[in-house]
Design a protein around this motif. Structure first.
Motif, PDB file in Angstrom:
ATOM      1  N   LEU A 115       0.824  -1.210   0.000  1.00 34.66           N
ATOM      2  CA  LEU A 115       0.000   0.000   0.000  1.00 34.66           C
ATOM      3  C   LEU A 115       0.855   1.255   0.000  1.00 34.66           C
ATOM      4  N   GLN A 116       0.402   2.246  -0.761  1.00 34.76           N
ATOM      5  CA  GLN A 116       1.058   3.543  -0.836  1.00 34.76           C
ATOM      6  C   GLN A 116      -0.005   4.629  -0.864  1.00 34.76           C
ATOM      7  N   ARG A 117       0.388   5.842  -0.455  1.00 40.43           N
ATOM      8  CA  ARG A 117      -0.515   6.974  -0.565  1.00 40.43           C
ATOM      9  C   ARG A 117      -0.376   7.555  -1.974  1.00 40.43           C
ATOM     10  N   ARG A 118      -1.464   7.515  -2.744  1.00 40.58           N
ATOM     11  CA  ARG A 118      -1.431   7.973  -4.126  1.00 40.58           C
ATOM     12  C   ARG A 118      -2.605   8.911  -4.398  1.00 40.58           C
ATOM     13  N   ASP A 119      -2.448   9.694  -5.465  1.00 42.82           N
ATOM     14  CA  ASP A 119      -3.499  10.608  -5.904  1.00 42.82           C
ATOM     15  C   ASP A 119      -4.461   9.852  -6.821  1.00 42.82           C
ATOM     16  N   LEU A 120      -5.761   9.893  -6.494  1.00 46.32           N
ATOM     17  CA  LEU A 120      -6.757   9.111  -7.230  1.00 46.32           C
ATOM     18  C   LEU A 120      -6.797   9.505  -8.708  1.00 46.32           C
ATOM     19  N   ARG A 121      -6.878  10.790  -8.998  1.00 46.11           N
ATOM     20  CA  ARG A 121      -6.995  11.239 -10.392  1.00 46.11           C
ATOM     21  C   ARG A 121      -5.765  10.842 -11.201  1.00 46.11           C
ATOM     22  N   ILE A 130      -7.488  13.540  -4.880  1.00 43.71           N
ATOM     23  CA  ILE A 130      -7.659  13.118  -3.488  1.00 43.71           C
ATOM     24  C   ILE A 130      -6.774  11.907  -3.222  1.00 43.71           C
ATOM     25  N   GLU A 131      -6.097  11.905  -2.063  1.00 40.58           N
ATOM     26  CA  GLU A 131      -5.185  10.808  -1.738  1.00 40.58           C
ATOM     27  C   GLU A 131      -5.945   9.612  -1.164  1.00 40.58           C
ATOM     28  N   PHE A 132      -5.463   8.418  -1.476  1.00 42.66           N
ATOM     29  CA  PHE A 132      -6.024   7.198  -0.916  1.00 42.66           C
ATOM     30  C   PHE A 132      -4.921   6.146  -0.852  1.00 42.66           C
ATOM     31  N   SER A 133      -5.145   5.117  -0.015  1.00 42.24           N
ATOM     32  CA  SER A 133      -4.157   4.049   0.152  1.00 42.24           C
ATOM     33  C   SER A 133      -4.434   2.948  -0.865  1.00 42.24           C
TER      34      SER A 133
END
Length: 511
Positions: A359-365, A393-396
C-alpha cells in the motif's frame, strides 16, 4: 526492678507535669490528713502539735513537688498555731521554727527528687525521639532508594477545596519519568498538569473528582508531553485520603508504559493483519474452489477440440485433403490460443490471491489517468469517448493492482458496447457516508439485475464468446483486488441500458 523504677518514674514525671491546680489540691488534702490524724491521736492537743504534719508534708513534697509540700506545710503550721497549740512561749516558738526548718528541708529534697525524675523522663523521651528520628531517617532512605530504583515515580498529589493542586512529595526519579524538577511542582502542580494531552485532561479531571467524592482508588491512563522524549503514555493509580481542612491527598504511583503500549499496538496490528489474512485466505480458497471447477470445465473445451481435430488432421493428411488439413490446423491453433489465454488468466488470478499488498498513498486522479494512458491504443482504436471527473484526493492503494482493476473495468465497458455505437464511458468519484465512491458507467449492452453478483465469479459469462470474446475472468480479478484492499465493488445494470460499476473505499487519510 529497673523496668519497674523506669515505669514509676515516668508516671511521677507525668504527674509533676500535670496542672498546678491538682498539686495545690494535693497539698490541701495532705494538710487535712495531718489535722485528721492529729485529732484521731487524742490526748492533749498541744502536745506534739506538729508531729502529725511531718508525714503529710513529706508525701506532698515527694508526690506533688515543692508547691504541694509548701502548701501542706503552711496549712499545717496555721492549723497547729491557731487551733491545736497556739504559741505561748519561747519553747513553742522554737518548736515552730524546728517544724518549719525540717519540713523546708524535706520540701527542698522533694523538689530535687521531682526535678531529677523529670530530667530522667525528659532524657528518656529525648532518647526515644532520637531513636524514632533515626528509624524514620533510615526508613526514608530505604524508601527513597526503592523509589529511585522503581521504573515509575512515587508521588503525593494534593487538591485543596478551591481546586488548587500541589505535589507535597515526589520521588527523585520524577526527573527521568516526567522530565521535571521536584521543586518546580512541589508548591504548584500547574506546570505538570499543562503537559497532559488535552484530549485526556478532561477525563482525568473527572476521574479525580469521582475518586475524591467516593474516596475510591484512582486508576487512569493518559498521554503526557515529556520535555525530551516527546509524547509518552503514563499509567497511574493512587489512593485518596481526606484531610482535616477539606483537601484530598492522593498517594500513588505513575509509570511510563510507552514501550508496552507500542508492543500492544504492534501485537494488535499483527493480530488484525493475521485475521485479515485468514479472511483473505478463506475467500481465496472459496474463489479458487469455484475457479478450479469452472476452469477445468472451460479448459476441457479447447483441449477436446485439439484432440478431436488432431484426429481429423491425421485423416485429412492420409487422404491428402488439404482443405481439411488447413481447417483442422486453424481450429487447433485457435483452441491452443484459447487454452493459453485461460492459463494466463488463471496465473494472474492466483498471483493476486497470494501476492502481499504494497500500500502507498497515491493521488486518485493521477492513478486513473495513468491507467487510461496504458489503454490509449484500445481507446483510440475503438474511438471511445471517456469523461473523467475525479478530484485530486489521496487514498491508500497498491498501484499495480489498482491499475489492473481500472484496466479491466474500462476495457469491459469498451468491449460490451452496443453494436454500431461509439463507446461512451464516464468515470467519476464522490464522497458520501464517509466513503470515497468511484464509479465507471457505460451505455453498453448491460445485463439483467439478477446477475449483478454472478458476473464477479471466475469464467462466468452472460454473452457468447463469438459475440464478445474473452475468458470471463476480468471482473473476478477486479473483485479480488477490491476485497484485498477492503473495498466494496458492486454492479448495477439493465439490458441495453448500460452498466454502472461502483467502488466504495474508506477514507483513511487526509484529503
Amino acid at each position: 526492678m529497673r523496668a519497674l523504677a523506669a515505669a514509676l518514674s515516668a508516671r511521677l514525671a507525668r504527674w509533676y507535669r500535670s496542672p498546678l491546680s491538682w498539686r495545690l489540691v494535693f497539698g490541701v488534702v495532705a494538710a487535712l490528713a495531718g489535722v485528721l490524724w492529729r485529732l484521731l491521736m487524742g490526748g492533749d492537743p498541744g502536745a506534739y502539735a506538729y508531729t502529725a504534719f511531718y508525714l503529710p508534708v513529706l508525701v506532698a513534697s515527694f508526690a506533688g513537688g515543692a508547691m504541694s509540700g509548701a502548701l501542706a506545710l503552711l496549712l499545717g503550721a496555721v492549723a497547729a498555731q491557731f487551733w491545736l497549740a497556739p504559741m505561748q512561749g519561747m519553747q513553742d516558738a522554737l518548736a515552730l521554727l524546728t517544724f518549719l526548718a525540717t519540713n523546708g528541708a524535706i520540701i527542698f529534697v522533694g523538689e530535687a527528687f521531682q526535678r531529677t525524675l523529670t530530667h530522667v523522663d525528659n532524657l528518656e523521651t529525648r532518647h526515644a525521639m532520637e531513636r524514632l528520628a533515626a528509624q524514620n531517617a533510615m526508613l526514608a532512605e530505604q524508601f527513597g532508594n526503592v523509589a529511585r530504583a522503581a521504573p515509575g515515580v512515587v508521588f503525593s498529589f494534593r487538591l485543596d477545596a478551591t481546586g488548587f493542586g500541589s505535589c507535597p512529595y515526589l520521588a527523585e526519579n520524577v526527573r527521568t519519568v516526567l522530565g521535571v524538577e521536584p521543586q518546580e511542582i512541589e508548591g504548584d502542580a500547574a506546570p505538570l498538569l499543562r503537559r497532559i494531552d488535552p484530549e485526556d485532561a478532561e477525563r482525568l479531571r473527572a476521574s479525580f473528582a469521582a475518586s475524591a467524592a467516593h474516596m475510591t482508588m484512582l486508576r487512569e491512563a493518559f498521554r503526557f508531553d515529556h520535555p525530551t522524549k516527546g509524547r509518552i503514555s503514563l499509567e497511574t493509580q493512587a489512593r485518596p485520603v481526606r484531610q482535616a481542612d477539606g483537601a484530598v491527598v492522593w498517594h500513588g504511583y505513575a509509570q511510563d508504559v510507552t514501550e508496552r503500549k507500542l508492543d500492544e499496538t504492534a501485537r494488535r496490528d499483527a493480530e488484525r493483519a493475521l485475521e485479515q489474512r485468514i479472511v483473505e485466505l478463506e475467500r481465496a480458497n472459496e474463489r479458487l474452489a469455484r475457479f478450479a471447477y469452472v476452469a477445468s470445465h472451460d479448459l476441457q473445451e479447447p483441449l477436446r477440440k485439439v484432440v478431436a481435430f488432431s484426429q481429423m488432421l491425421d485423416a485429412a493428411v492420409a487422404a491428402a485433403d488439404y482443405a481439411d488439413v488447413a481447417h483442422a490446423g486453424e481450429v487447433m491453433r485457435r483452441s491452443a490460443l484459447r487454452a493459453r489465454e485461460l492459463v494466463d488468466d488463471l496465473l494472474v488470478y492466483s498471483r493476486l490471491t497470494d501476492a502481499p499488498l504494497k500500500l502507498q498513498r497515491r493521488d486518485l486522479r493521477v492513478e486513473i489517468q495513468s491507467a487510461l494512458t496504458d489503454l490509449s491504443e484500445l481507446i483510440e482504436e475503438s474511438k471511445a469517448d471517456i469523461h473523467l471527473d475525479a478530484p485530486n484526493i489521496e487514498f491508500s492503494v497498491d498501484p499495480p493492482q489498482f491499475a489492473r482493476l481500472m484496466h479491466n473495468l474500462v476495457s469491459n465497458a469498451i468491449k460490451f458496447r452496443r453494436p454500431g455505437e461509439t463507446p461512451r464511458i464516464a468515470i467519476s468519484s464522490r464522497i458520501a457516508d464517509g466513503m470515497l465512491r468511484l464509479s465507471v458507467s457505460d451505455e453498453g449492452v448491460g445485463f439483467e439485475t439478477k446477475y449483478a453478483h454472478a458476473i464477479f465469479e471466475p469464467f462466468k459469462r452472460l454473452h457468447s464468446k463469438a459475440q464478445f470474446p474473452g475468458t470471463g475472468i476480468g471482473l473476478a480479478i477486479c473483485k479480488t483486488i477490491a476485497d484485498r484492499h477492503g473495498w466494496t465493488l458492486t454492479a448495477c445494470s439493465q439490458p441495453q441500458q448500460g452498466a454502472i460499476f461502483e467502488l466504495a473505499m474508506p477514507i483513511d487519510g487526509p484529503t
